[in-house]
Design a protein around this motif. Structure first.
Motif, PDB file in Angstrom:
ATOM      1  N   LYS A   1      36.487 -80.593   6.483  1.00  0.00           N
ATOM      2  CA  LYS A   1      36.797 -80.277   5.098  1.00  0.00           C
ATOM      3  C   LYS A   1      36.689 -81.500   4.196  1.00  0.00           C
ATOM      4  CE  LYS A   1      40.965 -79.565   4.364  1.00  0.00           C
ATOM      5  NZ  LYS A   1      42.181 -79.621   3.564  1.00  0.00           N
ATOM      6  N   CYS A   2      37.094 -82.644   4.763  1.00  0.00           N
ATOM      7  CA  CYS A   2      37.238 -83.830   3.904  1.00  0.00           C
ATOM      8  C   CYS A   2      35.917 -84.570   3.837  1.00  0.00           C
ATOM      9  CB  CYS A   2      38.303 -84.766   4.489  1.00  0.00           C
ATOM     10  SG  CYS A   2      39.852 -83.941   4.681  1.00  0.00           S
ATOM     11  N   THR A   3      35.061 -84.154   2.949  1.00  0.00           N
ATOM     12  CA  THR A   3      33.770 -84.817   2.819  1.00  0.00           C
ATOM     13  C   THR A   3      33.571 -85.228   1.388  1.00  0.00           C
ATOM     14  OG1 THR A   3      32.714 -82.727   2.344  1.00  0.00           O
ATOM     15  CG2 THR A   3      32.763 -83.421   4.629  1.00  0.00           C
TER      16      THR A   3
ATOM     17  N   MET B   1      22.841 -73.939  10.666  1.00  0.00           N
ATOM     18  CA  MET B   1      23.215 -74.857   9.592  1.00  0.00           C
ATOM     19  C   MET B   1      24.710 -74.827   9.358  1.00  0.00           C
ATOM     20  SD  MET B   1      21.436 -76.922   7.940  1.00  0.00           S
ATOM     21  CE  MET B   1      19.801 -76.267   7.825  1.00  0.00           C
TER      22      MET B   1
ATOM     23  N   TYR C   1      32.774 -81.480  23.604  1.00  0.00           N
ATOM     24  CA  TYR C   1      31.975 -81.810  22.437  1.00  0.00           C
ATOM     25  C   TYR C   1      32.852 -81.992  21.216  1.00  0.00           C
ATOM     26  CZ  TYR C   1      27.641 -82.099  19.870  1.00  0.00           C
ATOM     27  OH  TYR C   1      26.597 -82.547  19.119  1.00  0.00           O
TER      28      TYR C   1
ATOM     29  N   ILE D   1      26.437 -76.770  11.946  1.00  0.00           N
ATOM     30  CA  ILE D   1      26.363 -78.218  11.747  1.00  0.00           C
ATOM     31  C   ILE D   1      27.320 -78.646  10.648  1.00  0.00           C
ATOM     32  CG2 ILE D   1      24.879 -80.105  11.023  1.00  0.00           C
ATOM     33  CD1 ILE D   1      22.574 -78.817  12.319  1.00  0.00           C
ATOM     34  N   TYR D   2      27.349 -77.883   9.563  1.00  0.00           N
ATOM     35  CA  TYR D   2      28.241 -78.275   8.484  1.00  0.00           C
ATOM     36  C   TYR D   2      29.696 -78.127   8.876  1.00  0.00           C
ATOM     37  CZ  TYR D   2      24.833 -79.251   4.888  1.00  0.00           C
ATOM     38  OH  TYR D   2      23.831 -79.827   4.153  1.00  0.00           O
TER      39      TYR D   2
ATOM     40  N   GLN E   1      35.620 -83.331  20.997  1.00  0.00           N
ATOM     41  CA  GLN E   1      36.330 -84.601  20.951  1.00  0.00           C
ATOM     42  C   GLN E   1      35.532 -85.664  20.207  1.00  0.00           C
ATOM     43  OE1 GLN E   1      38.517 -86.003  23.983  1.00  0.00           O
ATOM     44  NE2 GLN E   1      39.000 -84.055  24.914  1.00  0.00           N
ATOM     45  N   PHE E   2      34.252 -85.433  20.057  1.00  0.00           N
ATOM     46  CA  PHE E   2      33.467 -86.431  19.335  1.00  0.00           C
ATOM     47  C   PHE E   2      33.521 -86.224  17.835  1.00  0.00           C
ATOM     48  CE2 PHE E   2      31.831 -88.531  22.857  1.00  0.00           C
ATOM     49  CZ  PHE E   2      31.529 -87.617  23.833  1.00  0.00           C
ATOM     50  N   PHE E   3      33.974 -85.041  17.426  1.00  0.00           N
ATOM     51  CA  PHE E   3      33.993 -84.757  15.993  1.00  0.00           C
ATOM     52  C   PHE E   3      35.382 -84.308  15.614  1.00  0.00           C
ATOM     53  CE2 PHE E   3      29.595 -85.386  15.719  1.00  0.00           C
ATOM     54  CZ  PHE E   3      29.064 -84.943  16.916  1.00  0.00           C
ATOM     55  N   PRO E   4      36.275 -85.265  15.496  1.00  0.00           N
ATOM     56  CA  PRO E   4      37.671 -84.862  15.305  1.00  0.00           C
ATOM     57  C   PRO E   4      37.947 -84.242  13.962  1.00  0.00           C
ATOM     58  CG  PRO E   4      37.423 -87.233  15.147  1.00  0.00           C
ATOM     59  CD  PRO E   4      36.091 -86.711  15.527  1.00  0.00           C
ATOM     60  N   GLN E   5      37.089 -84.535  12.961  1.00  0.00           N
ATOM     61  CA  GLN E   5      37.431 -84.055  11.632  1.00  0.00           C
ATOM     62  C   GLN E   5      37.035 -82.609  11.417  1.00  0.00           C
ATOM     63  OE1 GLN E   5      35.852 -86.843   8.764  1.00  0.00           O
ATOM     64  NE2 GLN E   5      37.917 -87.249   8.106  1.00  0.00           N
TER      65      GLN E   5
ATOM     66  N   MET F   1      30.915 -79.005  11.520  1.00  0.00           N
ATOM     67  CA  MET F   1      31.333 -80.221  12.238  1.00  0.00           C
ATOM     68  C   MET F   1      31.803 -81.298  11.289  1.00  0.00           C
ATOM     69  SD  MET F   1      28.965 -80.901  15.485  1.00  0.00           S
ATOM     70  CE  MET F   1      27.387 -80.702  14.752  1.00  0.00           C
ATOM     71  N   MET F   2      31.364 -81.206  10.032  1.00  0.00           N
ATOM     72  CA  MET F   2      31.790 -82.230   9.088  1.00  0.00           C
ATOM     73  C   MET F   2      33.252 -82.043   8.717  1.00  0.00           C
ATOM     74  SD  MET F   2      29.362 -84.291   8.291  1.00  0.00           S
ATOM     75  CE  MET F   2      29.911 -84.949   6.749  1.00  0.00           C
TER      76      MET F   2
ATOM     77  N   TYR G   1      28.702 -75.110  16.995  1.00  0.00           N
ATOM     78  CA  TYR G   1      27.503 -75.859  17.380  1.00  0.00           C
ATOM     79  C   TYR G   1      27.463 -76.069  18.874  1.00  0.00           C
ATOM     80  CZ  TYR G   1      23.737 -79.210  17.223  1.00  0.00           C
ATOM     81  OH  TYR G   1      22.556 -79.845  17.422  1.00  0.00           O
TER      82      TYR G   1
END
Lengths: 633, 233
Positions: free
Chosen positions: B177-179, B168, B95, B171-172, B97-101, B174-175, B107
């Motif tokens: 740091k760089c948002t 929550m 999982y 989920i966050y 691998q889909f959210f590299p950032q 997964m975003m 999650y």
């Protein structure tokens, strides 16, 4: 995205349903799948050997030959297969890469043929898996060195415009470059040999008169030896000064091992010149002569093997240290035991423990001089145990040193630690690169996607086609997934640079006090109102003084991202009237709470026709970093 | 006198022998200690966990996938997990691998628990396919049920604020740091507040399944997004 998990993308997208109830913004539209193709088998005929695989497998890597439309060039209509006139054995690795997501390097293959195959199929070698990467890099380096060695032999042509100094240094370092250098090389070698032989012969007794005891030759032919010594030292001094003059970095040269050896070799002579008449220090002077033997180390410039030996000893420092330590431990133990064992016997030579050290060392190294011998039974028992254990302890680290030497000799002095460090750095860099690759791919496509939308609205279709790079369906779906996450959390992915800059800005700024509510309100409603005529929107706003520390070009690059992303929010929010109202309400709410986004937009009209988002923008651009809460309540 | 000499000699010998052997034994012991730390053989027990799924017909009957779709799903599943089951570590890896950032492991942990319906620590192909069947082909009611199950970490039928906050935060995370805008500490909490304001009708601090389903069915956005991934397979 590592396409090894491409098969799990449907799962990840399905699991995204878990975010939906939490999200407060509407989700983006899923990328349309053009045609629901059934998965089909593709036949790849590589020089007669037929490989079959699913089409989906090959589509995982759209930027390689097999995954893109490039393979259509190799399609054979009659046999309905793709024919490649390449090596079938190497093709196995290539196909396995598509199947498993990991590229392996078969050890029995030649490295250059492997590289050629990878280049043909459009696969970069850096993605070779960790299991095979070291081997691959080693072989590649060996190959490169071999090529370089061959080239160096041809590279004797003098470079033009070399100063005299550089020429001299080159002559010193590579004696084969010119005849003069070769002559110099042999002359210094000859004189080193002469000097060493002189030192040795000096001490040989050439006794003549029977009434006197044998006189060493040195004292007999003092003048001759002195002249010889002087000549040698003069040559060495001249050589040293010339090397010092020619060295590109004198400071580094003076610190190198060879120059220290040179200095130590000639120093005793000069000290001797200075102190000849003083009787007290003549004893010390004699001792200084010992250092003349260091001249023999000057041969290491002439002999590669000697250098390798020295290097081996240096690199085996840990094994040597272990040897020394274990020996010391054993010596102390056995010396103590022998001392107490022999204490009882009369006229024993083992007078103290330190005195027993000598016996223990001699026994453990199986020298056995016989000047100290145990006499008691206990002493003899322990003496034999001592010699047996000595053999073992010394024999253990020696093979390690030997293998080290042979390895280094064969690899010609490649520093092991230097290689490991570089590989570690390279490996980390690769991992970072692949991670960054997927992030930047998403951000790129976001920018392109936004430009696409904008262009659609402005109606210029040619540039739209320009932008439609071949992003595969898989990549589209992955990006859609990331987009949904952005919508759920109401935050966007940005790249590292942008994040750093925005971080700096928030650090520098306090909350804005330039009538933000008004301008933001105006900004949002302004864009809502003028949505149909986006083309002509032009709301220039005053510069922010605090953003002057950023370079304008870099800023415009990020600015491109910034404004386009804010534009993106508009179409979604303004497509429904009810939401428009909600937005305004929310803005009113937020005005009270004091946290507002002032998204000031300047639209670049001329550069829109260029496909790149990096077009230089008018520098009137500022944004402040506050969180906007647009709730769909 | 000789005997006395030999006696003292013998006693001395004995004493010294005992001493030396004791010290050698001590060395041996120390050697043994360093030895056992390195024994890797214990860890090399062959993972004999292999799982074969039920037959294609049974799965076809139990899920809403066609035969071909099940084939495609199984091929992908087996590729990543040759042993037939996914354990949590592998799940998290896949999982992430889909959210590299960002960091998707928290999650993924919750997701894993949602898929692992029999709570045996591993997700077999049946669990996987059942879950996907609900998510991709189920009715809206079933999907909302599944989502509620995901949020309800301790499966007691109520979503508390703490549970929601955990989800929550996951989920966050997964975003990353760089948002933009920058993620603040209280962002997840505020989001939870918004969520509870919307969902918790009787304001008792927890959200029950009925409140959840009710509220979601009244929300247009959520309803529309439930249909978003129907064409995934």
């Amino acid at each position: 995205m590592a396409a090894g998990v491409a098969a799990w993308l449907p799962f990840a997208r399905a699991a995204a349903i878990g975010w939906m109830p939490v999200a407060t913004l509407p989700m983006p539209v899923a990328p349309a799948e053009k045609s629901k193709r059934q998965d089909e088998l593709i036949i790849l005929n590589v020089s007669g050997r037929r490989f079959q695989t699913w089409k989906n497998t090959l589509d995982r890597y759209p930027d390689t030959l097999l995954g893109s439309s490039e393979k259509e060039f190799f399609y054979n209509e009659e046999t309905k297969e793709y024919f490649f006139d390449r090596d079938p054995d190497l093709f196995r690795s290539v196909l396995n890469f598509y199947r498993t997501g990991k590229l392996h390097y078969p050890r029995y293959e030649c490295i250059s043929s492997y590289d050629e195959e990878l280049a043909f199929f459009g696969i970069i070698p850096e993605i070779i898996g960790d299991c095979c990467y070291e081997e691959y890099k080693d072989r590649k380096r060996e190959n490169a060195e071999r090529l370089m060695d061959d080239q160096e032999d041809n590279k004797d042509a003098k470079l033009p415009n070399m100063t005299f100094r550089e020429t001299m240094w080159r002559a010193f370092e590579n004696p084969h470059t010119s005849t003069m250098a070769l002559v110099f090389y042999y002359v210094t070698g000859f004189f080193i040999a002469i000097s060493v032989i002189t030192n040795v012969v000096e001490t040989v007794p050439c006794g003549s008169s029977p009434n006197q005891k044998d006189v060493p030759c040195g004292e007999r032919y003092t003048v001759a030896f002195f002249c010889m010594d002087t000549a040698c030292v003069m040559i060495f001094t001249v050589e040293y000064l010339m090397r010092l003059f020619a060295a590109p970095s004198r400071y580094r040269f003076m610190r190198s091992v060879m120059s220290i050896i040179d200095v130590v070799a000639i120093l005793p002579y000069y000290i001797g010149l200075v102190m000849t008449d003083n009787e007290d220090v003549s004893g010390a002077f004699v001792t200084l002569r010992v250092f003349r033997v260091f001249r023999i180390f000057k041969f290491s410039r002439h002999s590669q093997g000697l250098r390798i030996l020295g290097y081996t000893l240096k690199s085996c420092a840990s094994e040597l240290g272990f040897l020394l330590f274990s020996l010391t431990m054993a010596i102390i133990i056995f010396a103590t035991v022998m001392f107490y064992a022999e204490k009882g016997s009369t006229s024993s030579k083992f007078t103290s423990i330190p005195a027993s050290f000598w016996y223990t060392i001699v026994t453990m190294t199986t020298l056995g001089y016989g000047d100290m011998v145990p006499k008691t039974i206990a002493g003899k028992i322990f003496g034999s145990i001592c010699s047996l254990s000595g053999v073992l302890v010394i024999a253990l680290p020696v093979p390690v040193i030997v293998s080290n030497f042979s390895r280094i000799y064969h690899q010609n002095q490649r520093a092991d630690k230097r290689r490991a460090q570089k590989m570690q750095k390279a490996r980390l860099a690769r991992i970072r690169l692949s991670k960054k690759g997927s992030c930047t791919a998403y951000l790129h496509s976001k920018r392109n996607g936004l430009l696409n939308e904008v262009l659609e609205l402005t109606g210029s279709t040619e540039d739209e086609q320009h932008l439609n790079k071949s992003t595969s369906l898989l990549a589209n779906q992955h990006h859609h997934l990331l987009h949904c996450l952005e919508k759920t959390t109401n935050h966007e992915f940005v790249d590292e640079q942008y994040y750093q800059q925005s971080y700096l800005e928030t650090a520098l700024q306090n909350y804005p006090s330039r009538s933000p509510s008004l301008s933001s309100h105006e900004g949002m409603t302004g864009t809502c109102c003028t949505r149909p005529s986006k083309k002509h929107r032009h709301t220039p706003l005053p510069n922010s003084s605090t953003t002057t520390h950023m370079k304008p070009l870099a800023h415009s690059h990020q600015g491109g991202l910034q404004e386009l992303s804010t534009i993106h929010i508009q179409p979604l929010s303004s497509s429904r009237c009810s939401l428009n109202l909600c937005v305004d309400e929310a803005m009113a709410l937020n005005c009270q709470s004091g946290q507002i986004t002032t998204a000031i937009i300047t639209m670049p009209t001329p550069p829109l026709t260029t496909p790149e988002a990096d077009a230089p923008l008018p520098a009137g651009h500022a944004h402040q970093q506050n969180v906007v809460k647009v709730s769909a309540l | 006198m000789m005997t006395a000499f030999w006696e003292t000699e013998g006693l001395q010998t004995l004493g010294i022998v005992v001493l030396v052997f004791a010290s050698i034994k001590l060395l041996h012991l120390m050697g043994l200690i360093s030895f056992s730390e390195d024994s890797v053989e214990d860890e090399l027990e062959l993972s004999a966990v292999r799982h074969r799924p039920e037959g294609l017909e049974q799965l076809e009957a139990q899920t809403r996938f066609s035969r071909k779709e099940l084939q495609i799903l199984y091929r992908g599943f087996k590729n990543e997990c040759p042993s037939g089951v996914v354990n949590e570590e592998t799940f998290k890896e896949i999982y992430s691998q889909f959210f590299p950032q960002g960091d998707a492991s928290t999650y993924a942990h919750f997701l894993f628990n949602a898929f692992d319906t029999d709570h045996n620590g591993s997700v077999s192909f049946e669990d996987f396919v059942m879950g996907l069947s609900i998510l991709l082909r189920g009715t809206v009611q079933e999907k909302l049920n599944w989502a509620f199950n995901l949020y309800d970490i301790n499966k007691d039928g109520y979503i508390t604020k703490e549970e929601m906050l955990d989800i929550m935060k996951a989920i966050y995370d997964m975003m990353g740091k760089c948002t933009y805008p920058m993620l603040k500490e209280e962002t997840p909490r505020q989001h939870v507040e918004v969520f509870f304001q919307k969902m918790d009708k009787n304001k008792d601090g927890v959200v029950t399944i009925d409140e959840f389903i009710d509220c979601c069915q009244n929300d247009e956005n959520i309803m529309r997004s439930m249909h978003l991934f129907e064409s995934v397979l």
